[in-house]
Structures are given as structure tokens and as C-alpha cells.
Design a protein around this motif. Structure first.
Motif, PDB file in Angstrom:
ATOM      1  N   GLU A 403       0.845  -1.183   0.000  1.00 38.10           N
ATOM      2  CA  GLU A 403       0.000   0.000   0.000  1.00 38.10           C
ATOM      3  C   GLU A 403       0.886   1.240   0.000  1.00 38.10           C
ATOM      4  N   GLY A 416      -2.950   4.628  -2.894  1.00 35.91           N
ATOM      5  CA  GLY A 416      -2.854   3.671  -3.981  1.00 35.91           C
ATOM      6  C   GLY A 416      -2.197   2.380  -3.541  1.00 35.91           C
ATOM      7  N   TYR A 417      -1.969   1.524  -4.508  1.00 37.63           N
ATOM      8  CA  TYR A 417      -1.326   0.236  -4.278  1.00 37.63           C
ATOM      9  C   TYR A 417      -0.197   0.065  -5.290  1.00 37.63           C
ATOM     10  N   TRP A 418       0.764  -0.755  -4.917  1.00 35.79           N
ATOM     11  CA  TRP A 418       1.751  -1.237  -5.884  1.00 35.79           C
ATOM     12  C   TRP A 418       1.727  -2.756  -5.859  1.00 35.79           C
ATOM     13  N   LEU A 424       1.639   0.573 -10.196  1.00 35.79           N
ATOM     14  CA  LEU A 424       0.848   1.479  -9.369  1.00 35.79           C
ATOM     15  C   LEU A 424      -0.599   1.522  -9.834  1.00 35.79           C
ATOM     16  N   SER A 425      -1.514   1.505  -8.855  1.00 34.72           N
ATOM     17  CA  SER A 425      -2.928   1.526  -9.206  1.00 34.72           C
ATOM     18  C   SER A 425      -3.742   1.980  -8.001  1.00 34.72           C
ATOM     19  N   VAL A 426      -4.928   2.512  -8.279  1.00 34.77           N
ATOM     20  CA  VAL A 426      -5.873   2.806  -7.196  1.00 34.77           C
ATOM     21  C   VAL A 426      -6.807   1.627  -6.971  1.00 34.77           C
ATOM     22  N   ARG A 445      -1.360   4.844 -11.752  1.00 34.42           N
ATOM     23  CA  ARG A 445      -2.152   5.914 -11.152  1.00 34.42           C
ATOM     24  C   ARG A 445      -2.188   5.781  -9.629  1.00 34.42           C
ATOM     25  N   VAL A 446      -2.101   6.920  -8.941  1.00 33.53           N
ATOM     26  CA  VAL A 446      -2.380   7.002  -7.505  1.00 33.53           C
ATOM     27  C   VAL A 446      -3.241   8.241  -7.279  1.00 33.53           C
ATOM     28  N   TYR A 447      -3.912   8.285  -6.145  1.00 29.78           N
ATOM     29  CA  TYR A 447      -4.696   9.462  -5.805  1.00 29.78           C
ATOM     30  C   TYR A 447      -3.779  10.629  -5.443  1.00 29.78           C
TER      31      TYR A 447
END
Length: 506
Positions: A403, A416-418, A424-426, A445-447
Motif C-alpha cells: 500500500e 494507492g497500491y503497488w 501502481l494503481s488505485v 495511477r495514484v490518488y
């Protein structure tokens, strides 16, 4: 080197060993011996102790797990001493121990692994995350959490995501710190980025040491700083950085998961500590939501309140992995017996010239079933509180994920997460695993992040006009202020301004 450790350190242990008794049990025994090496008075050690004790109770109370055999667990407090950890390993091996869980740092694990390899006793560690601890060098070492290799890849992809090309690395100057930064450098090169400046810290750095190091960091071009150290000195670094105005707008601080461990264990933190870490990005090992996890979390306050004089504390990711490590080993022991394994040991010293004598080397025994138990460990396929547990061909856990955490206000939020699957992703890893992998830059993408200085504007990476003079002035003022407040001057301990517990090394 391994034989040197064995010959030298056994001098300190021979009086507690039995006199070379060879054990051979051909059927399932009533009890098997497992050793645990912890450091109780640390953020991770105190949590792991509760988790491991709970897991042993759960395993031993369920006769279907080991068909009636129980695990006799002996737990030792190394008091975060590498030497004690080594001595305790020899003590365990002298008492016909078939596996050891621990230690709590990578530096000690490098040495202990040489001993356990020689005597063929599997060493399972959920905290020795140094990527250099590999199965090629240490075949009986088994990591039961995520390697820092993946954490460094995640940080490199965060750096690349924001378009930065250079970072400064501040790290503890030991095996854990150095090898982690080597992995970070390799991961950055893959993204056509680099570490432009390395700032190693002595393992027992004082506040003045840290101040001098950060002054040099402030004079470098990069404002993107990766902080890879242990929990207590990490907070001191950020405290000094704030005083030197290195937590203002324009700076980026990415801390490895030592910071998320503190946030999970000690929340709510004191307001002055939270002020020091505003805007920092940190990582946390991802464990999916599940019924098993929720059930264990619901027990946590009762587990900590009933067993600890100092009251309850939070559950961190390492506590979850510690709990699952016991279950993993229990399932492996069951497989071991199902495959015809028995508990037998043979003398390590075979030369008649070395047998007997004051060193009592006869007490060191090789676990004859070590290879079969190791194979059984690597064959385990289970679901625990951390999610699915299975080893890959290179002996890492499947589906490494983290996280991405942003410290803001009085707490923190996940931005976000990896995952090693899609970067990387939300989206949560469980959702990503249902889709084809996609590591394209457009899919990363991340917030929004609130950066140091309470700004959502992505920091620039150019130099600050006039900052070089200001940082020297601030550093001088900080040293004077520290000396006046503590009365110790440059000899003050690193834990002085933070008020947190002792260091735990990984």
C-alpha cells in the motif's frame, strides 16, 4: 567463516548443552522443539511475540493440524543484540531444535544463517527482509514476508510515475541499509533514473551525526529523498529535517515501511511527532481483507491487554506475518511426517581430534531431517491472515504488493497500491489479478498526495535560492538547542526528541 563462528561462540554456550546425545524418533513424537529469537522491547518484537504466542496456542489446540503432535516453543529475547542472537541459536541447536523462527534483523540473520546452514536447521524469518539474504547463499534461510527487493521496485516506480530522475538516499550503514539501497539503485536504473547522492548513517548515529548528514543532503541538487533505516532513528531524521526546513514545500520524503509500522503500532502518535512527518510517503506490506484476518484483528485488544503490563498496542503487518509463519511451519512439519520424516540428529564433529574437550563440540548436532523439512516448508500452500501463502521458484511469496500511504493531519490515508503484477494503481490487488497485467505508463495511477508544506502541487526538483546559507544557520541553531535541552550536546541519543521506543533492526 561459518566454522569460525561455531568454534568460537560455542565456548560461551557449552555449559548449557547436553553431552552430545543423539535423538532418533521414527514415529510422530508427542512434542517437537521450535526456537524463536525476538527482541521484546521493539515495535515489531512486542507485536510479534503476542502473534507467535497466539499462533502456537491455536495450532496446539487443534489436533487436526499435527495429528496430535504439539509444538514446544522456546522463546528467547535477544534484546536487539546480534551476539546474543548468535548464542541463542547455538543454544537451540544444542537442544535438538528442528526449526528456528527469527531473528529480528537482517544483519544477525546473515551470521545465523551460516550456522543453521551448516547444521541443516531451517531458519524462518518474517523480518530479515534484506534482498541479499538469498537461497543461493543461504539454502536453509526462508523469508516469510516480502523481500525489500519488491519495496525498492515500488519506490522506483513511484519516482518514475512523478517524472523525477534523481533521488538522494539516506540509509543506515549496515547490511540491511546498504543492500536495500543497492536494490533501489538497480530498480531506478531500470526506469532510467538514478541515486544522485548516498548519505549513509552510522547504525548508532547521534543527533549531531544526523544533523551533519542532512546538511550535506540539503546542499545536493535532488529534493527527492528516500529514507531507509530503522524506526527510532528514522523519526529522528525527520525531526531534524523539519528543524532544518527540509520538510517544507519543494521536498519529497519517501520512507520505507519502518514508518507505516510505527503508525500501525503506536497510533495515535504524539502531536509533535505527527508534525515532523507531515506529507511523507511510506509503504506498507499489503494483506488482503478476509474473514481470517478480521477474526484475528478482533482478538488483538484482548491478546495484548491480557499479556502485557504496559497495555495494548496496535497490530502491524509484521505481526500478521509472524502469526502466519507459525502456521506455515506447522503445516510443513505435518508434511514432513507425512513424507516419512523423523526427528534424528547426528554429531556435527566427526574428527576424533575435536571430540570431547572443554569446548564440548559434541553437543552440536546436525538435524538429519533438515533437507526434508526445508522441502516441506517450500511446498506449503495455505491461506493465512496475510492471504494466500505459496512460494515461487525463487522462494519469494507469491503476489508481492504494498500500500502507498500518505501521512496527513492526525493520521494517514492510502493513496494507492503497488503490485508486482501491474505496478501502481488505485484498484486493489484482488481486482487487478482478475485483469490482464498492464504496466503501461498510462495505466499507472495514484490518488492526489498532500506533500510536505501542506501542498497538493507536485514538488519541483530545482535548487532553492539562498537555501544553502539558511541550512547552515539552522543546523547550528539546532545543535545549540539540543545541547541546552538535553544537557548532553553532541552525545545525546538518537531517541531524544521523538519519545519512541528502542530501535528494531531488519
Amino acid at each position: 567463516m561459518n566454522k569460525v563462528w561455531l568454534l568460537v561462540l560455542v565456548v560461551f554456550c557449552h555449559e548449557i548443552f547436553s553431552n552430545g546425545v543423539v535423538t532418533n524418533i521414527s514415529t510422530r513424537p508427542a512434542v517437537v522443539n521450535v526456537g524463536v529469537i525476538l527482541s521484546y522491547n521493539t515495535h515489531i518484537g512486542k507485536v510479534a511475540k503476542v502473534s507467535i504466542e497466539a499462533a502456537i496456542e491455536d495450532v496446539n489446540s487443534d489436533p487436526t493440524v499435527l495429528a496430535g503432535t504439539k509444538i514446544n516453543l522456546t522463546m528467547q529475547d535477544s534484546n536487539y543484540s546480534r551476539f546474543l542472537g548468535i548464542v541463542q541459536t547455538l543454544q537451540f541447536i544444542g537442544k535438538d531444535t528442528m526449526a528456528i523462527i527469527g531473528p529480528l534483523n537482517s544483519v544477525t540473520a546473515h551470521v545465523i544463517s551460516q550456522i543453521t546452514d551448516e547444521l541443516q536447521v531451517p531458519l524462518l524469518s518474517y523480518l530479515a527482509v534484506d534482498p541479499a539474504l538469498s537461497s543461493l547463499q543461504f539454502p536453509f534461510f526462508v523469508r516469510t514476508s516480502q523481500s525489500d527487493l519488491f519495496q525498492m521496485v515500488a519506490i522506483a516506480e513511484i519516482v518514475d510515475h512523478y517524472g523525477w530522475k534523481e533521488v538522494t538516499a539516506v540509509y543506515v550503514d549496515d547490511d540491511y541499509g546498504r543492500n536495500g539501497i543497492v536494490a533501489l539503485g538497480d530498480a531506478l536504473v531500470e526506469k532510467r533514473c538514478k541515486i544522485s547522492y548516498k548519505a549513509p548513517m552510522p547504525p548508532k548515529a547521534t543527533q549531531d551525526d544526523i544533523t551533519d548528514i542532512l546538511v550535506k543532503v540539503a546542499l545536493t541538487e535532488s529534493r527527492i529523498i528516500v529514507l531507509h533505516t530503522y524506526d527510532d532513528p528514522g523519526l529522528v531524521v525527520l525531526n531534524v529535517a523539519k528543524y532544518l526546513e527540509m520538510m517544507n514545500s519543494g521536498f519529497v520524503w519517501i520512507a520505507t515501511n519502518w514508518l507505516s509500522t510505527i503508525l500501525d503500532t503506536d497510533s495515535p502518535l504524539a502531536s509533535n511527532v505527527m508534525d515532523d512527518i507531515q506529507g511523507v510517503i511510506t509503504l506498507r506490506m499489503y494483506t488482503p481483507d478476509s474473514k481470517l484476518k478480521r477474526k484475528f484483528i478482533s482478538r488483538w485488544s484482548n491478546l495484548t491487554g491480557g499479556r502485557n503490563a504496559n497495555g495494548s498496542f496496535g497490530l502491524n503487518s509484521y505481526g500478521l506475518y509472524a502469526y502466519d509463519t507459525v502456521w506455515l511451519l506447522a503445516h510443513a512439519i505435518d508434511l514432513f511426517f507425512n513424507h516419512g520424516g523423523d526427528i534424528s540428529f547426528s554429531n556435527y564433529i566427526r574428527s576424533t581430534e575435536l571430540q570431547g574437550g572443554s569446548l564440548n563440540l559434541d553437543a552440536l548436532n546436525i538435524f538429519n531431517g533438515g533437507n526434508l523439512l526445508l522441502k516441506s516448508i517450500l511446498q506449503v500452500n495455505m491461506t493465512g491472515v496475510t492471504g494466500p501463502i505459496e512460494f515461487t521458484s525463487d522462494r519469494n511469496f507469491i503476489n508481492p504488493a504494498f500500500e502507498v500511504i500518505n501521512v496527513i493531519g492526525t493520521g494517514f490515508r492510502r493513496v494507492g497500491y503497488w503490485t508486482n503484477y501491474s505496478g501502481l494503481s488505485v484498484l486493489s490487488p484482488e481486482v487487478l489479478y482478475t485483469k490482464p497485467p498492464n504496466r503501461s505508463s498510462a495505466n499507472q495511477r495514484v490518488y492526489s498526495v498532500i506533500w510536505p508544506g501542506q501542498t497538493i502541487q507536485q514538488p519541483r526538483v530545482d535548487m532553492f535560492n539562498g537555501y544553502c546559507i539558511d541550512v547552515f544557520t539552522a543546523a547550528h541553531g539546532f545543535k545549540n538547542r539540543t545541547g541546552e535541552r538535553t544537557g548532553k550536546g553532541s552525545g545525546s541519543r538518537t531517541s531524544g526528541p521523538t519519545g519512541v521506543g528502542p530501535v528494531v533492526e531488519r
